[in-house]
Write a protein that holds these residues in place. Structure first.
Motif, PDB file in Angstrom:
ATOM      1  N   LYS A  63      -8.771  -0.536  -1.803  1.00  0.00           N
ATOM      2  CA  LYS A  63      -8.607  -1.848  -1.168  1.00  0.00           C
ATOM      3  C   LYS A  63      -9.915  -2.624  -1.064  1.00  0.00           C
ATOM      4  O   LYS A  63      -9.902  -3.850  -1.019  1.00  0.00           O
ATOM      5  CB  LYS A  63      -7.948  -1.691   0.213  1.00  0.00           C
ATOM      6  CG  LYS A  63      -8.773  -0.932   1.223  1.00  0.00           C
ATOM      7  CD  LYS A  63      -7.979  -0.653   2.505  1.00  0.00           C
ATOM      8  CE  LYS A  63      -7.575  -1.923   3.217  1.00  0.00           C
ATOM      9  NZ  LYS A  63      -6.865  -1.641   4.494  1.00  0.00           N
ATOM     10  N   ARG A 110      -4.259   1.132  -1.828  1.00  0.00           N
ATOM     11  CA  ARG A 110      -4.856   1.410  -0.523  1.00  0.00           C
ATOM     12  C   ARG A 110      -6.202   2.115  -0.697  1.00  0.00           C
ATOM     13  O   ARG A 110      -7.182   1.793  -0.023  1.00  0.00           O
ATOM     14  CB  ARG A 110      -3.921   2.263   0.325  1.00  0.00           C
ATOM     15  CG  ARG A 110      -4.406   2.458   1.763  1.00  0.00           C
ATOM     16  CD  ARG A 110      -3.568   3.482   2.514  1.00  0.00           C
ATOM     17  NE  ARG A 110      -2.178   3.094   2.601  1.00  0.00           N
ATOM     18  CZ  ARG A 110      -1.673   2.288   3.533  1.00  0.00           C
ATOM     19  NH1 ARG A 110      -2.479   1.752   4.451  1.00  0.00           N
ATOM     20  NH2 ARG A 110      -0.389   2.005   3.560  1.00  0.00           N
ATOM     21  N   TYR A 139       0.823  -1.210   0.000  1.00  0.00           N
ATOM     22  CA  TYR A 139       0.000   0.000   0.000  1.00  0.00           C
ATOM     23  C   TYR A 139       0.861   1.266   0.000  1.00  0.00           C
ATOM     24  O   TYR A 139       0.463   2.300  -0.537  1.00  0.00           O
ATOM     25  CB  TYR A 139      -0.929  -0.006   1.205  1.00  0.00           C
ATOM     26  CG  TYR A 139      -2.071  -0.991   1.081  1.00  0.00           C
ATOM     27  CD1 TYR A 139      -2.710  -1.193  -0.135  1.00  0.00           C
ATOM     28  CD2 TYR A 139      -2.510  -1.720   2.182  1.00  0.00           C
ATOM     29  CE1 TYR A 139      -3.765  -2.096  -0.259  1.00  0.00           C
ATOM     30  CE2 TYR A 139      -3.576  -2.617   2.076  1.00  0.00           C
ATOM     31  CZ  TYR A 139      -4.188  -2.799   0.850  1.00  0.00           C
ATOM     32  OH  TYR A 139      -5.233  -3.688   0.724  1.00  0.00           O
TER      33      TYR A 139
END
Length: 237
Positions: A130, A127, A120
């Protein structure tokens, strides 16, 4: 045992069609080898043969152990990571679930060199997305996801097939930055790449494939002087 890949006399087939003809190649621990050649030259077949995904015969050894007869997940557990050309994500799973599937189940007596937090940090867009299903990602995001998932297996050798294929320039720069970081950390790589600029930026050695055979194998400085090889086998010059 040194994490070295040795390939000798490797032949491979798709059905009755032979795609590799007596390939000899080695990749030493920590070395980055760029494998270049025209489309259809056999480069992706070699990657698939290393991972046990095509019918093959000959000698394939990694870290002193034969890969013959092993299944793909067994080869991965020995320390060989694979990023295929066509970005095999699990489309119905989200980004985080795809990454969790990549985490190495084996214990090799060391702290993992690449974690989900690292993924990430390296690729912030992952991220941000996600909880997004992988099938809804762009091509560049899927490439980042596939690369990060392979690294979570804690490989000693990364086989990566056309990492820049179809990517926008900015995304390709991010991927190249990641590969440089991995090289500097001592990870060995077999980099299959059409772009000579990326190959020359990352690799210390270059091998050229043509018609399922290795037609050149040498240090980068020797390769850049072989205009005859570039012209005949790469269409450059």
């Amino acid at each position: 045992m040194t994490a070295r890949l040795d390939i000798r006399g490797l032949n491979a087939w798709y059905g009755a069609s032979q795609a590799l003809h007596g390939v000899d190649l080695r990749i030493d621990a920590g070395e980055v080898l760029a494998l270049v050649g025209r489309n259809g030259s056999g480069r992706s077949t070699l990657a698939r043969a290393i991972m046990g995904l095509v019918q093959s015969e000959g000698e394939l050894r990694f870290a002193g152990r034969s890969l013959a007869g092993l299944r793909t997940f067994e080869i991965a557990r020995l320390g060989v990571g694979y990023v295929p050309e066509h970005r095999d994500v699990f489309p119905t799973l989200n980004v985080d679930e795809n990454l969790q599937l990549g985490v190495a189940p084996r214990s090799r007596g060391r702290t993992p060199r690449f974690t989900i937090d690292d993924a990430y940090t390296l690729f912030p867009v992952l991220r941000e997305r996600k909880r997004t299903r992988a099938g809804a990602l762009s091509g560049g995001e899927q490439q980042m996801l596939t690369l990060a998932r392979a690294l979570l297996g804690d490989p000693d050798l990364l086989v990566i097939d056309e990492p820049g294929e179809g990517l926008a320039s900015l995304v390709m720069q991010q991927v190249a930055h990641c590969l440089r970081m991995l090289r500097d950390r001592g990870m060995a790589m077999l980099l299959i790449e059409q772009r000579l600029v990326m190959a020359q930026d990352l690799a210390s050695r270059v091998a050229v494939m043509g018609h399922g055979e290795i037609v050149f194998d040498g240090e980068l400085h020797a390769f850049v002087q072989r205009t005859d090889v570039m012209r005949e086998w790469l269409g450059v010059g």
